[in-house]
Design a protein around this motif. Structure first.
Motif, mmCIF file in Angstrom:
data_model
loop_
_atom_site.group_PDB
_atom_site.id
_atom_site.type_symbol
_atom_site.label_atom_id
_atom_site.label_comp_id
_atom_site.label_asym_id
_atom_site.label_seq_id
_atom_site.Cartn_x
_atom_site.Cartn_y
_atom_site.Cartn_z
ATOM 1 N N THR A 321 0.763 -1.055 -0.080
ATOM 2 C CA THR A 321 0.026 0.091 0.179
ATOM 3 C C THR A 321 0.784 1.308 -0.122
ATOM 4 O O THR A 321 0.258 2.391 -0.295
ATOM 5 C CB THR A 321 -1.060 -0.023 0.972
ATOM 6 O OG1 THR A 321 -0.238 -0.077 2.412
ATOM 7 C CG2 THR A 321 -1.797 -1.127 1.155
ATOM 8 N N ASN A 336 -0.059 4.295 4.558
ATOM 9 C CA ASN A 336 -1.300 3.715 4.351
ATOM 10 C C ASN A 336 -1.415 2.434 5.031
ATOM 11 O O ASN A 336 -0.289 1.640 5.020
ATOM 12 C CB ASN A 336 -1.404 3.622 2.959
ATOM 13 C CG ASN A 336 -1.553 4.820 2.216
ATOM 14 O OD1 ASN A 336 -2.284 5.648 2.617
ATOM 15 N ND2 ASN A 336 -1.143 4.893 1.007
ATOM 16 N N SER A 338 -2.238 -1.545 5.614
ATOM 17 C CA SER A 338 -2.260 -2.748 4.922
ATOM 18 C C SER A 338 -2.568 -3.874 5.465
ATOM 19 O O SER A 338 -2.338 -5.280 5.201
ATOM 20 C CB SER A 338 -0.374 -2.800 4.544
ATOM 21 O OG SER A 338 0.377 -3.157 5.906
ATOM 22 N N GLY A 351 -6.034 -2.118 -5.845
ATOM 23 C CA GLY A 351 -5.106 -2.929 -4.740
ATOM 24 C C GLY A 351 -3.792 -3.295 -5.204
ATOM 25 O O GLY A 351 -3.106 -4.178 -4.415
ATOM 26 N N TYR A 355 -2.151 2.738 -5.351
ATOM 27 C CA TYR A 355 -1.536 3.366 -4.382
ATOM 28 C C TYR A 355 -0.683 4.651 -4.712
ATOM 29 O O TYR A 355 0.026 4.295 -5.663
ATOM 30 C CB TYR A 355 -0.867 2.429 -3.460
ATOM 31 C CG TYR A 355 -1.881 1.466 -2.772
ATOM 32 C CD1 TYR A 355 -2.738 1.678 -2.008
ATOM 33 C CD2 TYR A 355 -1.771 0.282 -3.411
ATOM 34 C CE1 TYR A 355 -3.898 0.604 -1.533
ATOM 35 C CE2 TYR A 355 -2.626 -0.654 -2.941
ATOM 36 C CZ TYR A 355 -3.760 -0.512 -2.030
ATOM 37 O OH TYR A 355 -4.394 -1.300 -1.451
#
Length: 363
Positions: A321, A336, A338, A351, A355
Motif C-alpha cells: 500500500t 497507508n 495494509s 489494490g 496506491y
C-alpha cells in the motif's frame, strides 16, 4: 551507526539504501503465468528500494501451487519478465528473481489430477488451499524419486538461465516458508532414508545441489537464499530446527553468496518449541550480507541494522500500500494501512498499482 538509509554494497551492486522489497505473491500473471505490463508498473513504482526481490516464481509446471502466480520456465515468461527488467533499468535498482517450487503446498487441481510432490508423503495439515476449481483440502503428496529430484534440480538451473536472459540482476533461491526445499530441510516433512534424508548432511543435500546448479549460471554474489529457521507457516516446524538451521547457515557461509535472507524469529509466527533462533545467532557464523525480514516496523528494522545483526531489512505488507515506502520511512510520513487483504490476489490494478505516493496536505 548504520541506518536504513545508508548505502551498502551487495556483491557488485551499490544499493542506495538498506531497504529491500520482500517477495510477495500477488497473483497478477494470469492463467498462463506470463508477466505483463501491469506487473512492470508495480515493480517500477517501488524502485526507490535499495533492492527489489520479485514475487515467488515457479521453476516448472510441477512447482505450481498458487493461482495466477508467474513462472520462468518458457520463452513467453522470459519475454514477459523482460518488460519488468527493462522498465526498471533506468532506475538503477537491482532486482532479483525468486525461484520457487511449492512442493506439497499445492493440489492435484494444478496438475491435471496428479498429486503434488514433496520430500516424503507427509500431508500439510492446514487450512484449505485455493485451487483453479475452488477451495479444497490438502492432499497427501507423493515423494519424489531420486531421478525426479535430479530433474527438479535441472528445472532450477533452467530457471536460472531464463532469469539471466530476462535481464535480472540475480536470483534468490526460495528455501523457506514450507515450500519444496524447506520440505527437504525439515525433519517433519523429510522422512527419507536415502542420500536426501536422515542426517543433516543428507537433508541439506537437495538445497546444496540446487545451489550448485544455479552457481553454474550465476556468480555467487548474484545469488541469495531465503530461509525461515523458526517458521511454522505451511505446517512446518521440527524439534531439531535449531540444529538443522545452524548447520544450513554454516554450509551457506562457505559459498560466499550475495546475501542470506532470514525470516526473523523475533517478529512473529516463530517456532514455539523452545527459544527461537535470532539474527544475532546467525551473525556469529555467517560472514556475508544478511537480509532480515518479518513484520518489521521502521524502529525494529533500524535496530537490526544498527546493532549489526542484519545489513538490510526487507519489508513486505507495507510495500503493498506504500509504493514510496523508503521516502515515507525516512521522512516519518504516515503509512497507508495494509491490513485489508481483500485485493491482494485479485486481477487488475485495484489494490496493486493504484496506491499513490505521499503528498503533503496544505496547512
Amino acid at each position: 551507526m548504520k541506518t536504513l538509509f545508508d548505502p551498502v554494497s551487495v556483491g557488485d551492486y551499490n544499493l542506495k539504501n538498506r531497504i529491500v522489497m520482500a517477495p510477495m505473491t500477488r497473483g497478477r500473471a494470469g492463467s498462463e503465468r506470463i508477466p505483463n505490463d501491469l506487473m512492470a508498473e508495480y515493480y517500477f513504482q517501488r524502485a526507490s528500494a535499495g533492492l527489489l526481490i520479485t514475487e515467488a516464481t515457479v521453476v516448472s509446471k510441477q512447482g505450481i501451487g498458487w493461482i495466477d502466480s508467474p513462472g520462468i520456465y518458457n520463452s513467453a515468461m522470459v519475454k514477459g519478465w523482460q518488460k519488468v527488467t527493462r522498465k526498471l533499468e533506468p532506475t538503477g535498482t537491482p532486482i532479483f528473481l525468486q525461484l520457487w517450487h511449492c512442493g506439497r503446498a499445492s493440489h492435484s487441481d494444478f496438475h491435471n489430477g496428479d498429486l503434488p510432490v514433496s520430500a516424503s508423503a507427509v500431508r500439510l495439515d492446514g487450512d484449505k488451499i485455493h485451487t483453479p476449481l475452488g477451495k479444497k483440502e490438502y492432499e497427501t503428496p507423493r515423494a519424489l524419486t531420486n531421478g525426479e529430484i535430479k530433474t527438479t534440480i535441472d528445472d532450477f538451473k533452467k530457471a536460472a538461465v531464463n532469469a539471466k536472459e530476462a535481464g535480472f540482476s540475480g536470483v534468490e533461491v526460495h528455501a523457506a516458508n514450507g515450500y519444496l526445499i524447506n520440505q527437504f530441510l525439515d525433519s517433519k516433512t523429510n522422512l527419507r532414508d536415502d542420500e536426501y534424508g536422515g542426517s543433516l548432511v543428507n537433508k541439506y543435500r537437495f538445497l546444496k545441489e540446487v545451489l550448485e546448479a544455479v552457481l553454474d549460471v550465476w556468480s555467487p554474489k548474484q545469488i541469495g537464499v531465503r530461509i525461515s529457521p523458526n517458521g511454522v507457516f505451511n505446517d512446518m516446524g521440527s524439534d531439531d530446527f535449531k540444529e538443522t538451521f545452524m548447520y544450513v547457515v554454516e554450509e551457506l557461509n562457505k559459498l560466499e553468496l550475495g546475501y542470506l535472507h532470514i525470516m526473523d524469529g523475533l517478529a512473529f509466527g516463530f517456532h514455539e518449541k523452545g527459544k527461537p533462533l535470532i539474527l544475532s545467532d546467525f551473525r556469529k557464523i555467517y560472514k556475508g550480507i544478511i537480509v532480515g525480514n518479518c513484520g518489521y516496523t521502521k524502529e525494529t528494522a533500524e535496530k537490526r541494522v544498527a546493532n549489526g545483526s542484519a545489513d538490510l531489512a526487507a519489508f513486505g505488507r507495507p510495500y503493498i500500500t506504500n509504493p514510496d515506502l523508503p521516502e515515507r520511512l525516512k521522512n516519518d510520513w504516515p503509512l497507508n494501512p495494509s491490513e485489508d487483504m481483500s485485493l491482494w490476489y485479485t486481477p487488475g490494478p485495484e489494490g496493486y498499482t493504484d496506491y499513490k505516493p505521499y503528498t503533503h496536505q496544505p496547512a
